[in-house]
Write a protein that holds these residues in place. Structure first.
Motif, short mmCIF file in Angstrom:
data_model
loop_
_atom_site.label_atom_id
_atom_site.label_comp_id
_atom_site.label_asym_id
_atom_site.label_seq_id
_atom_site.Cartn_x
_atom_site.Cartn_y
_atom_site.Cartn_z
N LYS A 82 0.81 -1.22 0.00
CA LYS A 82 0.00 0.00 0.00
C LYS A 82 0.84 1.28 0.00
N TRP A 83 2.15 1.11 0.02
CA TRP A 83 3.02 2.28 0.10
C TRP A 83 3.64 2.60 -1.27
N ASP A 84 3.92 3.88 -1.48
CA ASP A 84 4.68 4.29 -2.65
C ASP A 84 6.17 4.30 -2.29
N LEU A 85 6.98 4.10 -3.31
CA LEU A 85 8.41 3.90 -3.08
C LEU A 85 9.22 4.77 -4.04
N ALA A 86 10.44 5.08 -3.65
CA ALA A 86 11.24 5.96 -4.49
C ALA A 86 12.73 5.74 -4.29
N TRP A 87 13.48 6.22 -5.27
CA TRP A 87 14.94 6.31 -5.18
C TRP A 87 15.33 7.77 -5.33
N PHE A 88 16.21 8.20 -4.46
CA PHE A 88 16.80 9.52 -4.51
C PHE A 88 18.31 9.37 -4.58
N ARG A 89 19.00 10.44 -4.97
CA ARG A 89 20.45 10.44 -4.90
C ARG A 89 20.92 11.79 -4.37
N LEU A 90 22.05 11.76 -3.72
CA LEU A 90 22.61 12.97 -3.13
C LEU A 90 23.53 13.60 -4.14
N VAL A 91 23.19 14.80 -4.57
CA VAL A 91 23.99 15.48 -5.57
C VAL A 91 24.77 16.61 -4.90
N SER A 92 25.50 17.36 -5.68
CA SER A 92 26.35 18.42 -5.14
C SER A 92 25.54 19.37 -4.29
N GLY A 93 26.15 19.83 -3.21
CA GLY A 93 25.45 20.70 -2.30
C GLY A 93 24.58 19.95 -1.32
N ASN A 94 24.75 18.63 -1.27
CA ASN A 94 23.99 17.80 -0.35
C ASN A 94 22.48 17.88 -0.57
N GLU A 95 22.12 18.07 -1.83
CA GLU A 95 20.70 18.11 -2.16
C GLU A 95 20.24 16.72 -2.59
N ARG A 96 19.07 16.32 -2.13
CA ARG A 96 18.51 15.01 -2.53
C ARG A 96 17.71 15.20 -3.81
N GLU A 97 18.14 14.52 -4.84
CA GLU A 97 17.48 14.58 -6.14
C GLU A 97 16.63 13.33 -6.34
N GLY A 98 15.35 13.52 -6.61
CA GLY A 98 14.48 12.39 -6.88
C GLY A 98 14.83 11.77 -8.22
N GLN A 103 16.93 -0.55 -11.73
CA GLN A 103 17.82 -1.04 -12.78
C GLN A 103 18.38 0.15 -13.53
N MET A 104 19.70 0.24 -13.59
CA MET A 104 20.35 1.37 -14.25
C MET A 104 21.21 0.86 -15.39
N ILE A 105 20.98 1.38 -16.58
CA ILE A 105 21.80 1.01 -17.73
C ILE A 105 22.40 2.28 -18.33
N ASN A 106 23.38 2.07 -19.20
CA ASN A 106 24.04 3.18 -19.88
C ASN A 106 24.42 4.27 -18.87
N LEU A 107 25.09 3.86 -17.82
CA LEU A 107 25.43 4.79 -16.76
C LEU A 107 26.44 5.83 -17.24
N LYS A 108 26.31 7.03 -16.71
CA LYS A 108 27.17 8.15 -17.05
C LYS A 108 27.89 8.64 -15.80
N SER A 109 28.98 9.35 -16.00
CA SER A 109 29.75 9.85 -14.85
C SER A 109 28.89 10.73 -13.95
N GLU A 110 27.94 11.45 -14.54
CA GLU A 110 27.08 12.32 -13.74
C GLU A 110 26.07 11.55 -12.90
N ASP A 111 25.99 10.24 -13.08
CA ASP A 111 25.14 9.42 -12.21
C ASP A 111 25.84 9.05 -10.91
N THR A 112 27.13 9.36 -10.81
CA THR A 112 27.86 9.09 -9.58
C THR A 112 27.23 9.83 -8.42
N ALA A 113 26.87 9.08 -7.38
CA ALA A 113 26.20 9.67 -6.22
C ALA A 113 25.94 8.57 -5.20
#
Length: 123
Positions: free
Chosen positions: A31-47, A81-91
């Protein structure tokens, strides 16, 4: 007590793939919604991605077509699942869950967060 735990991070070359997993306990997973976030520059959480209890999915434009969020209600687990990863995905990537409706822009909506798993993409 609600708890979520990430796994599956690591180091991969640009163009490679990784699959993150989030195991959960302590709440009515179906019954719950789920998500992935990543921590980007400036310690901001990006959905990055979220999935409704009914299965509808939403993605940040930067990962559209490359990342796929999915859920396994039988195992109370969800994945990224992450494909074709880029350097900017580092987090550092975090999984999160909410008893309300998920959002990629409102981290405050989430009731429980994991400790994070590091993803490093080398060029």
């Amino acid at each position: 007590q609600e708890q979520v735990t990430e796994s599956g991070g690591g180091t991969v070359q640009a163009g490679g793939s990784l699959r993150l997993s989030c195991t959960t306990t302590g709440f009515d997973f179906e019954k719950w919604d789920l998500a992935w976030f990543r921590l980007v520059s400036g310690n901001e959480r990006e959905g990055v991605a979220c999935i409704h209890d009914g299965g509808a999915t939403y993605y940040a434009s930067s990962v559209m077509g490359r990342f796929t969020i999915s859920r396994d209600n039988a195992k109370a687990t969800f994945h990224l699942q992450m494909i074709n990863l880029k350097s900017e995905d580092t987090a550092k990537y975090y999984c999160a869950a909410t008893g309300g409706r998920c959002s990629l822009t409102a981290a405050w909506k989430y009731d429980v967060w994991g400790q994070g798993t590091q993803v490093t993409v080398t060029s």
